[in-house]
Design a protein around this motif. Structure first.
Motif, mmCIF file in Angstrom:
data_model
loop_
_atom_site.group_PDB
_atom_site.id
_atom_site.type_symbol
_atom_site.label_atom_id
_atom_site.label_comp_id
_atom_site.label_asym_id
_atom_site.label_seq_id
_atom_site.Cartn_x
_atom_site.Cartn_y
_atom_site.Cartn_z
ATOM 1 N N VAL A 125 0.841 -1.199 0.000
ATOM 2 C CA VAL A 125 0.000 0.000 0.000
ATOM 3 C C VAL A 125 0.878 1.251 0.000
ATOM 4 O O VAL A 125 0.649 2.190 -0.776
ATOM 5 C CB VAL A 125 -0.950 0.001 1.213
ATOM 6 C CG1 VAL A 125 -1.590 1.369 1.405
ATOM 7 C CG2 VAL A 125 -2.035 -1.046 1.034
ATOM 8 N N TYR A 126 1.882 1.283 0.874
ATOM 9 C CA TYR A 126 2.803 2.419 0.905
ATOM 10 C C TYR A 126 3.465 2.631 -0.457
ATOM 11 O O TYR A 126 3.532 3.753 -0.967
ATOM 12 C CB TYR A 126 3.892 2.185 1.959
ATOM 13 C CG TYR A 126 3.448 2.346 3.390
ATOM 14 C CD1 TYR A 126 2.244 2.951 3.707
ATOM 15 C CD2 TYR A 126 4.239 1.894 4.439
ATOM 16 C CE1 TYR A 126 1.847 3.103 5.029
ATOM 17 C CE2 TYR A 126 3.845 2.040 5.761
ATOM 18 C CZ TYR A 126 2.648 2.644 6.042
ATOM 19 O OH TYR A 126 2.255 2.794 7.345
ATOM 20 N N THR A 127 3.974 1.553 -1.037
ATOM 21 C CA THR A 127 4.717 1.648 -2.298
ATOM 22 C C THR A 127 3.827 2.120 -3.436
ATOM 23 O O THR A 127 4.203 3.011 -4.213
ATOM 24 C CB THR A 127 5.340 0.285 -2.647
ATOM 25 O OG1 THR A 127 6.181 -0.148 -1.573
ATOM 26 C CG2 THR A 127 6.164 0.380 -3.922
ATOM 27 N N ASN A 128 2.639 1.529 -3.560
ATOM 28 C CA ASN A 128 1.729 1.929 -4.640
ATOM 29 C C ASN A 128 1.255 3.371 -4.466
ATOM 30 O O ASN A 128 1.066 4.089 -5.458
ATOM 31 C CB ASN A 128 0.536 0.984 -4.691
ATOM 32 C CG ASN A 128 0.872 -0.338 -5.347
ATOM 33 O OD1 ASN A 128 1.039 -0.436 -6.554
ATOM 34 N ND2 ASN A 128 0.976 -1.394 -4.546
ATOM 35 N N PHE A 129 1.060 3.801 -3.218
ATOM 36 C CA PHE A 129 0.634 5.176 -2.974
ATOM 37 C C PHE A 129 1.707 6.168 -3.434
ATOM 38 O O PHE A 129 1.411 7.154 -4.126
ATOM 39 C CB PHE A 129 0.335 5.366 -1.487
ATOM 40 C CG PHE A 129 0.016 6.785 -1.117
ATOM 41 C CD1 PHE A 129 -1.212 7.337 -1.445
ATOM 42 C CD2 PHE A 129 0.945 7.565 -0.435
ATOM 43 C CE1 PHE A 129 -1.510 8.651 -1.100
ATOM 44 C CE2 PHE A 129 0.651 8.873 -0.096
ATOM 45 C CZ PHE A 129 -0.575 9.426 -0.422
ATOM 46 N N TRP A 130 2.956 5.907 -3.065
ATOM 47 C CA TRP A 130 4.039 6.825 -3.439
ATOM 48 C C TRP A 130 4.320 6.796 -4.937
ATOM 49 O O TRP A 130 4.605 7.843 -5.536
ATOM 50 C CB TRP A 130 5.303 6.490 -2.645
ATOM 51 C CG TRP A 130 5.289 7.102 -1.283
ATOM 52 C CD1 TRP A 130 4.814 6.554 -0.123
ATOM 53 C CD2 TRP A 130 5.761 8.402 -0.929
ATOM 54 N NE1 TRP A 130 4.959 7.423 0.917
ATOM 55 C CE2 TRP A 130 5.541 8.563 0.467
ATOM 56 C CE3 TRP A 130 6.347 9.442 -1.651
ATOM 57 C CZ2 TRP A 130 5.885 9.737 1.132
ATOM 58 C CZ3 TRP A 130 6.701 10.605 -0.977
ATOM 59 C CH2 TRP A 130 6.477 10.746 0.393
ATOM 60 N N MET A 131 4.240 5.628 -5.548
ATOM 61 C CA MET A 131 4.440 5.551 -6.997
ATOM 62 C C MET A 131 3.299 6.242 -7.742
ATOM 63 O O MET A 131 3.502 6.840 -8.805
ATOM 64 C CB MET A 131 4.553 4.091 -7.434
ATOM 65 C CG MET A 131 5.866 3.421 -7.048
ATOM 66 S SD MET A 131 7.339 4.318 -7.633
ATOM 67 C CE MET A 131 7.083 4.303 -9.415
ATOM 68 N N MET A 132 2.093 6.177 -7.195
ATOM 69 C CA MET A 132 0.969 6.878 -7.797
ATOM 70 C C MET A 132 1.179 8.398 -7.729
ATOM 71 O O MET A 132 0.954 9.120 -8.713
ATOM 72 C CB MET A 132 -0.324 6.482 -7.095
ATOM 73 C CG MET A 132 -1.571 7.114 -7.691
ATOM 74 S SD MET A 132 -3.076 6.675 -6.789
ATOM 75 C CE MET A 132 -2.755 7.515 -5.210
ATOM 76 N N LEU A 133 1.626 8.894 -6.563
ATOM 77 C CA LEU A 133 1.918 10.319 -6.432
ATOM 78 C C LEU A 133 3.035 10.757 -7.371
ATOM 79 O O LEU A 133 2.958 11.817 -8.007
ATOM 80 C CB LEU A 133 2.296 10.644 -4.986
ATOM 81 C CG LEU A 133 1.188 10.593 -3.930
ATOM 82 C CD1 LEU A 133 1.751 11.026 -2.581
ATOM 83 C CD2 LEU A 133 0.019 11.467 -4.316
ATOM 84 N N PHE A 134 4.064 9.940 -7.445
ATOM 85 C CA PHE A 134 5.189 10.239 -8.340
ATOM 86 C C PHE A 134 4.717 10.328 -9.790
ATOM 87 O O PHE A 134 5.071 11.269 -10.521
ATOM 88 C CB PHE A 134 6.257 9.154 -8.185
ATOM 89 C CG PHE A 134 7.315 9.175 -9.245
ATOM 90 C CD1 PHE A 134 8.344 10.107 -9.212
ATOM 91 C CD2 PHE A 134 7.298 8.257 -10.282
ATOM 92 C CE1 PHE A 134 9.326 10.125 -10.188
ATOM 93 C CE2 PHE A 134 8.275 8.265 -11.257
ATOM 94 C CZ PHE A 134 9.294 9.202 -11.218
#
Length: 274
Positions: free
Chosen positions: A225-234
């Protein structure tokens, strides 16, 4: 030859846009991992290490008692259980047979819903398999599902690094960012989908963490969840930046063409003012 190729790449790596892209991408990958590890370590330092010490003591006592009083029936039962890897389909299929045999007492007269094979193949576990694991290890959390999530996380990292490499190539070479913008849009969409699915798969049942050393944050689903959230923001951030940059470049280009055409026609701003 390799040294010359490396020297040719240096001007592209010095480009501010390329540096911003790579630094932001690496932060989007490692910030989730650092946050997840820090939260997990905090729980372990507060509660997990005590549970680990208690479990170690109990295992030592249990091993000593088994050595002193060998129980053939118990040994035979324990020998059937095996902790299978996520990708070891044959092992998990055998464990499923043992779990259902133990649950039904060796007969198939009891009617129950038959789950499809792909559910087990992808790492799913029914109630009987979870109970079988809990009776033999005391742990109810599915190790096979955790292995599957680790595989998903590894693929996510690989795709993220591929995206960073492709983006750095496009930005450094000053190529059109159209394909990169489309790719970023797809990455953001997939990241949102995975974000929702992984959040739905995170357990919040206290019973699942009674024997956990890392607590709620120790779940691989939380890291995903953390990883997908940050990659989505990026992806959304750079998608917006490239669109705005392309808009102003096009606007300035049209303005320059207009001035050039007016100059060729003999029309100057000074003549208009005068």
């Amino acid at each position: 030859m390799n040294f010359n190729n490396a020297k040719e790449l240096l001007p592209y790596l010095k480009d501010p846009w390329t540096i911003s892209w790579l630094v932001s991408g690496l932060l989007a990958i490692f910030i989730p991992l650092i946050t997840w590890s820090a939260n997990k370590s905090e729980y372990y330092s507060s509660y997990g290490y005590v549970k680990e010490a208690e479990d170690y003591y109990e295992q030592q006592q249990k091993y000593y008692e088994e050595q002193q009083n060998a129980d053939d029936a118990y040994d035979a039962e324990v020998s059937y259980y095996k902790d299978c890897s996520w990708f070891n389909w044959a092992c998990r299929k055998q464990q499923w047979a043992y779990a259902t045999y133990d649950e039904n007492g060796g007969n198939g007269d009891e009617e129950e819903e038959v789950l499809p094979g792909w559910f087990y193949f992808l790492g799913g576990e029914n109630e009987e398999m979870q109970r079988w694991k809990e009776e033999n290890t005391g742990d109810r959390v599915s190790s096979s599902s955790e292995g599957g999530l680790k595989f998903v996380y590894a693929l996510t990292l690989i795709l993220s690094f591929v995206l960073l490499g492709y983006g750095a190539f496009v930005i450094g070479k000053k190529q059109s960012a159209t394909n990169l913008i489309v790719l970023l849009g797809l990455t953001a969409t997939i990241g949102l989908m995975n974000l929702i699915m992984n959040a739905a798969g995170i357990s919040a049942d206290d019973k699942d963490f009674e024997d956990s050393y890392d607590g709620w944050y120790g779940q691989m689903g939380v890291l995903l969840v953390y990883t997908n959230f940050w990659m989505m923001l990026f992806s959304l951030g750079f998608c917006a930046i490239f669109l705005v940059k392309a808009f102003f470049e096009k606007k300035n280009g049209n303005k320059g063409d207009k001035v050039e055409n007016e100059a060729e026609a003999g029309v100057y701003y000074g003549d208009v003012v005068s």
